[in-house]
Write a protein that holds these residues in place. Structure first.
Motif, short mmCIF file in Angstrom:
data_model
loop_
_atom_site.label_atom_id
_atom_site.label_comp_id
_atom_site.label_asym_id
_atom_site.label_seq_id
_atom_site.Cartn_x
_atom_site.Cartn_y
_atom_site.Cartn_z
N GLU A 110 -4.80 9.36 -3.88
CA GLU A 110 -4.00 9.55 -2.68
C GLU A 110 -3.26 8.28 -2.30
N LEU A 111 -3.92 7.13 -2.41
CA LEU A 111 -3.35 5.85 -2.05
C LEU A 111 -3.54 4.87 -3.20
N VAL A 112 -2.62 3.91 -3.32
CA VAL A 112 -2.74 2.88 -4.34
C VAL A 112 -2.14 1.58 -3.82
N LEU A 143 0.85 -1.19 0.00
CA LEU A 143 0.00 0.00 0.00
C LEU A 143 0.89 1.24 0.00
N LEU A 144 0.71 2.09 -1.00
CA LEU A 144 1.53 3.29 -1.15
C LEU A 144 0.69 4.55 -0.98
N ARG A 145 1.30 5.55 -0.34
CA ARG A 145 0.79 6.92 -0.44
C ARG A 145 1.51 7.55 -1.63
N VAL A 146 0.76 7.90 -2.65
CA VAL A 146 1.36 8.38 -3.89
C VAL A 146 2.03 9.74 -3.65
N ARG A 147 3.30 9.81 -4.04
CA ARG A 147 4.05 11.07 -3.94
C ARG A 147 4.23 11.72 -5.31
N ALA A 148 4.31 10.91 -6.36
CA ALA A 148 4.41 11.44 -7.72
C ALA A 148 3.96 10.37 -8.69
N GLY A 149 3.38 10.81 -9.79
CA GLY A 149 3.01 9.93 -10.88
C GLY A 149 3.39 10.60 -12.19
N ALA A 150 3.74 9.81 -13.19
CA ALA A 150 4.12 10.36 -14.49
C ALA A 150 3.23 9.79 -15.57
N ILE A 151 3.01 10.58 -16.60
CA ILE A 151 2.10 10.20 -17.68
C ILE A 151 2.89 9.50 -18.77
N CYS A 152 2.41 8.32 -19.15
CA CYS A 152 3.03 7.49 -20.19
C CYS A 152 2.15 7.52 -21.44
N GLY A 153 2.78 7.32 -22.59
CA GLY A 153 2.01 7.25 -23.82
C GLY A 153 0.95 6.18 -23.81
N SER A 154 1.20 5.09 -23.07
CA SER A 154 0.20 4.02 -23.01
C SER A 154 -1.04 4.42 -22.21
N GLY A 171 5.95 6.26 -4.34
CA GLY A 171 5.10 6.42 -3.17
C GLY A 171 5.78 5.99 -1.88
N GLU A 172 5.21 6.48 -0.79
CA GLU A 172 5.64 6.07 0.54
C GLU A 172 4.89 4.79 0.94
N VAL A 173 5.63 3.81 1.42
CA VAL A 173 5.02 2.55 1.84
C VAL A 173 4.30 2.76 3.17
N LEU A 174 2.99 2.55 3.16
CA LEU A 174 2.19 2.64 4.38
C LEU A 174 1.98 1.29 5.03
N ALA A 175 1.91 0.26 4.21
CA ALA A 175 1.74 -1.11 4.72
C ALA A 175 2.25 -2.06 3.65
N SER A 176 2.71 -3.24 4.08
CA SER A 176 3.30 -4.16 3.13
C SER A 176 3.10 -5.61 3.56
N ARG A 177 2.77 -6.44 2.57
CA ARG A 177 2.82 -7.89 2.75
C ARG A 177 3.82 -8.48 1.77
N HIS A 178 4.84 -7.69 1.47
CA HIS A 178 5.94 -8.12 0.62
C HIS A 178 7.22 -8.03 1.44
N PRO A 179 8.07 -9.03 1.41
CA PRO A 179 9.25 -9.03 2.28
C PRO A 179 10.26 -7.94 1.96
N GLY A 180 10.17 -7.34 0.78
CA GLY A 180 11.16 -6.33 0.41
C GLY A 180 10.83 -4.93 0.85
#
Length: 329
Positions: free
Chosen positions: A108-110, A34-45, A80-89
């Motif tokens: 805001e979150l993703v 779970l990330l708090r989005v800090r920046a996003g970029a627009i892709c051609g896709s 994004g900033e990690v708010l919660a994780s179920r991934h070991p990394g």
């Protein structure tokens, strides 16, 4: 339940700001972050979905086959900033860069998969750190081209992806001569991205002008969003050469000028980026080694709340404009 801010496409090329239930840390599946989005970029896709296309095959996350885009769509390049994780990394408090697999990062979150992210060391602001994501895709593609050292290569399209291809082919691939082709005048940016010869023309006119000695051994089609440019790449390539089609195809079937393809003994490659953590780390190192490209590459930075303006900019390529980034407050 806590609400969060997000954008939703309510009509082709038209966003509305909405308040929706926020994803819950307790609902994360194994491997998710779970990330708090800090920046996003627009892709051609992102552009076909922004303009109203309905994906017919291979739906992404909250955008299944045949359904209209969901909340936060379309954006997959994320820091994004990690708010919660179920991934070991990943642990809460870390910063991560990579893919929002649901293409739903205008929020805001993703929630996304940890295997499509890597930790970010914080050396760059989020609006620059995010460049590692498209750069990772380009590095992976160039790896798949094999040895291009000493070769003449052409990149059709000198937008945000095309200029990265030019730089990586010249610097990492050690191509002898890089040709950039674009209908938008990119001559001012050409030298910053390793372009030896910039051609301000449509790719079909350029291909028609080539003599036998001018034809590149490698042609990258980085324009997309139409079927005709693949034929241009095949027309331009030298005999025995390679055509690399980059990006998500908008159409299910692309016509190929088979007679020319056959007589020239060409190879055609395409595909999605795999081994994402490895190539994201390579991209981060590449940016540390070549920091000057960031000043030329990230040309437009807007707050996330001005997402409509950001997408309108990205949908209208122009001289002096490359990557458009939106930032959280």
């Amino acid at each position: 339940m806590r609400e969060m801010w997000a954008a939703r496409l309510v009509a082709p090329s038209t966003f509305a700001h909405v308040s929706v239930p926020a994803p819950l840390a307790a609902a994360l599946a194994p491997g998710e972050v779970l990330l708090r989005v800090r920046a996003g970029a627009i892709c051609g896709s992102d552009m076909p979905l922004f303009k109203g296309a309905i994906q017919r095959q291979g739906g992404l996350g909250n955008h299944p086959d045949g359904a209209p885009p969901g909340v936060g769509c379309p954006m997959h390049e994320v820091v994004g900033e990690v708010l919660a994780s179920r991934h070991p990394g990943f642990e809460p408090g870390a910063t991560a860069v990579g893919w929002a697999l649901g293409q739903d990062a205008i929020a805001e979150l993703v929630v996304t998969e940890g295997d499509s992210l890597v930790p970010d060391d914080g050396r760059l602001p989020p609006a620059e750190a995010i460049v590692a994501q498209p750069l990772a895709c380009v590095i992976y593609a160039v790896e798949r081209m094999g040895d291009v050292s000493g070769q003449r290569v052409a990149v059709l399209g000198q937008g945000p992806i095309g200029v990265l291809f030019s730089h990586v082919l010249k610097t990492l691939g050690r191509a002898a001569h890089v040709i950039g082709v674009d209908r938008v005048d990119r001559s001012a940016e050409a030298s910053a991205f390793g372009v030896d010869e910039f051609v301000h023309a449509s790719c079909d006119r350029w291909a028609e002008s080539l003599g036998p000695a001018d034809r590149p051994q490698v042609v990258v089609e980085s324009i997309g969003h139409q079927v005709g440019t693949l034929a241009c790449a095949i027309d331009a390539a030298a005999g025995g050469g390679l055509v690399y089609y980059f990006g998500v195809p908008d159409d299910l079937v692309y016509p190929v000028p088979m007679h020319a393809f056959f007589r020239k003994d060409l190879t055609l490659r395409a595909g999605t980026t795999k081994d994402r953590p490895r190539v994201l780390r390579l991209a981060q190192q590449y940016l540390r080694d070549h920091p000057a490209i960031l000043d030329a590459y990230v040309t437009n930075r807007l707050p996330m709340t001005r997402v409509q303006e950001a997408y309108d900019l990205a949908a209208a390529p122009r001289a002096g404009q490359l990557k458009v980034v939106v930032e959280a407050a």
